[in-house]
Design an enzyme around this catalytic site. Sequence first.
Site, PDB file in Angstrom:
ATOM      1  CB  ILE A 118      -0.950  -0.014   1.213  1.00  0.00           C
ATOM      2  CG1 ILE A 118      -1.774  -1.300   1.207  1.00  0.00           C
ATOM      3  CG2 ILE A 118      -1.881   1.201   1.178  1.00  0.00           C
ATOM      4  CD1 ILE A 118      -2.489  -1.606   2.499  1.00  0.00           C
TER       5      ILE A 118
ATOM      6  CG  ASP B 240      10.166  -0.246   3.577  1.00  0.00           C
ATOM      7  OD1 ASP B 240       8.995  -0.192   3.143  1.00  0.00           O
ATOM      8  OD2 ASP B 240      10.666  -1.293   4.045  1.00  0.00           O
TER       9      ASP B 240
ATOM     10  CG  ASN C 281       6.627  -8.044   4.737  1.00  0.00           C
ATOM     11  OD1 ASN C 281       6.932  -9.092   4.161  1.00  0.00           O
ATOM     12  ND2 ASN C 281       5.374  -7.671   4.929  1.00  0.00           N
TER      13      ASN C 281
ATOM     14  CB  SER D  56      -6.794  -3.348   9.936  1.00  0.00           C
ATOM     15  OG  SER D  56      -7.426  -4.536   9.481  1.00  0.00           O
TER      16      SER D  56
ATOM     17  CE1 TYR E 180      -3.807  -6.904  10.742  1.00  0.00           C
ATOM     18  CE2 TYR E 180      -1.652  -5.861  10.867  1.00  0.00           C
ATOM     19  CZ  TYR E 180      -2.941  -5.932  10.335  1.00  0.00           C
ATOM     20  OH  TYR E 180      -3.332  -5.009   9.390  1.00  0.00           O
TER      21      TYR E 180
ATOM     22  CE  LYS F  55      -2.096  -2.146  11.329  1.00  0.00           C
ATOM     23  NZ  LYS F  55      -1.152  -1.090  10.896  1.00  0.00           N
TER      24      LYS F  55
ATOM     25  CG  ASN G 280     -10.116  -8.088   3.108  1.00  0.00           C
ATOM     26  OD1 ASN G 280     -10.840  -7.604   3.986  1.00  0.00           O
ATOM     27  ND2 ASN G 280      -9.545  -9.278   3.237  1.00  0.00           N
TER      28      ASN G 280
ATOM     29  CG  ASN H 259      -3.548 -11.378   2.653  1.00  0.00           C
ATOM     30  OD1 ASN H 259      -2.613 -10.610   2.709  1.00  0.00           O
ATOM     31  ND2 ASN H 259      -4.320 -11.622   3.709  1.00  0.00           N
TER      32      ASN H 259
ATOM     33  NE  ARG I 257     -12.567 -11.530   5.579  1.00  0.00           N
ATOM     34  CZ  ARG I 257     -13.314 -12.451   6.178  1.00  0.00           C
ATOM     35  NH1 ARG I 257     -14.632 -12.461   5.965  1.00  0.00           N
ATOM     36  NH2 ARG I 257     -12.780 -13.349   6.984  1.00  0.00           N
TER      37      ARG I 257
ATOM     38  N   GLY J 147     -10.097 -18.167  13.176  1.00  0.00           N
ATOM     39  CA  GLY J 147      -9.961 -16.708  13.256  1.00  0.00           C
ATOM     40  C   GLY J 147     -10.711 -15.959  12.183  1.00  0.00           C
TER      41      GLY J 147
END
Length: 346
Positions: free
Chosen positions: A19, A38, A42, A131, A156, A160, A186, A206, A238, A304
Amino acid sequence: MTLTGNSPKILVTGGAGFIGSHTVVSLVNAGFEPVIVDDFSNSERSVLDGLRAILGRDVTCYPVNCNDAAAMADIFKKETPVGVIHFAAHKAVGESVAKPLKYYRNNLDSLLLLLELMPQYNIRNFVFSSSCTVYGQPEHLPVTEETPRLPAQSPYGNTKSIGEDIIRDAVHAQIPVKALALRYFNPIGAHPSAQIGELPLGVPANLVPFITQTAAGIRASLTVYGDDYNTPDGTCVRDYIDVIDLADAHVQALKKLIESQENSSYDVINIGTGRGETVLNVIKTFEQETGVKVNYTIGPRRAGDVEQVYGDVSKANRVLGWTAHRSLAESLRDAWQWQKKLSSQG
Ligand code: WQD
């Protein structure tokens, strides 16, 4: 879009991420000068080549972990940005369950550091990457920003939710920062140029990258995690938001903050399409749009997973003048073009 020497600088932590990199493009298109921070834990440095190919110029990038106080202070001093967009965070839901302390340490320390440093360098505008996971399994749909947050489904997600509380409390204590927390649904898709896109490291968790890797023959088959939910076709629902629309939402949020005359402010805004899509419909739409079949089997539910979540995005339209424009089909087409580019590079 060329930048003038006096384009307002925006620090983008995690700016080489999925993103983040698309937001860097949107920022330049809107006349800002992004400065990436950065640590590439990742993401890959090749993202900077993709950005150069799109923008026709280099983007300043500091290979720094934004938990490094001295390095961050030096960057603030040197770059004097007018705002910060904070993407940098560990974001693998499954890993966060296995390594919670790594997630709490990394995701919360970096936020605390930014909130402590910004006032010291008179940086007033802050956009936080949150999120929809903070909603858990909502009782009513679509979820609005007033929908109560439920206990997070993972460490995680908890980082948030706690992150939002930290910003809210800091602003309540009158630190001179105007902040917006954007609750993404998403994120999917890729830049239409296929120069940047999602770079899942290892086996994708994902759905969409798993679909594109299956279609590309990298994965033998996709497992659909359950078709016995109380949804139109039994699979989870979603709100899949295109990454270009999501990036533009960050620019709109930043502009809103810069325009504000408040000394300090905090608000949360849902960023989604407002539409719910089932897993099977995403697969079908991908096949229709690309002409490529996706091998899949129905497997057991994934622990989850919430059954359905999608957003009421009227506040984003009202407050930011933003709405999503790109369709699920366009997002999936761009994700497939990006996957083919990755596959061609071996
Ligand atoms: C979507 C749907 C799966 C993979 C998480 C985080 C969220 C954000 C996005 C970071 C679910 C199904 C998936 C597969 C499947 N993360 N699925 N087979 O879990 O909704 O959201 O990622 O910012 O914060 O919570 O996204 O893409 O993993 O799953 O059937 O191989 O696809 O069960 O219903 P999720 P997802």
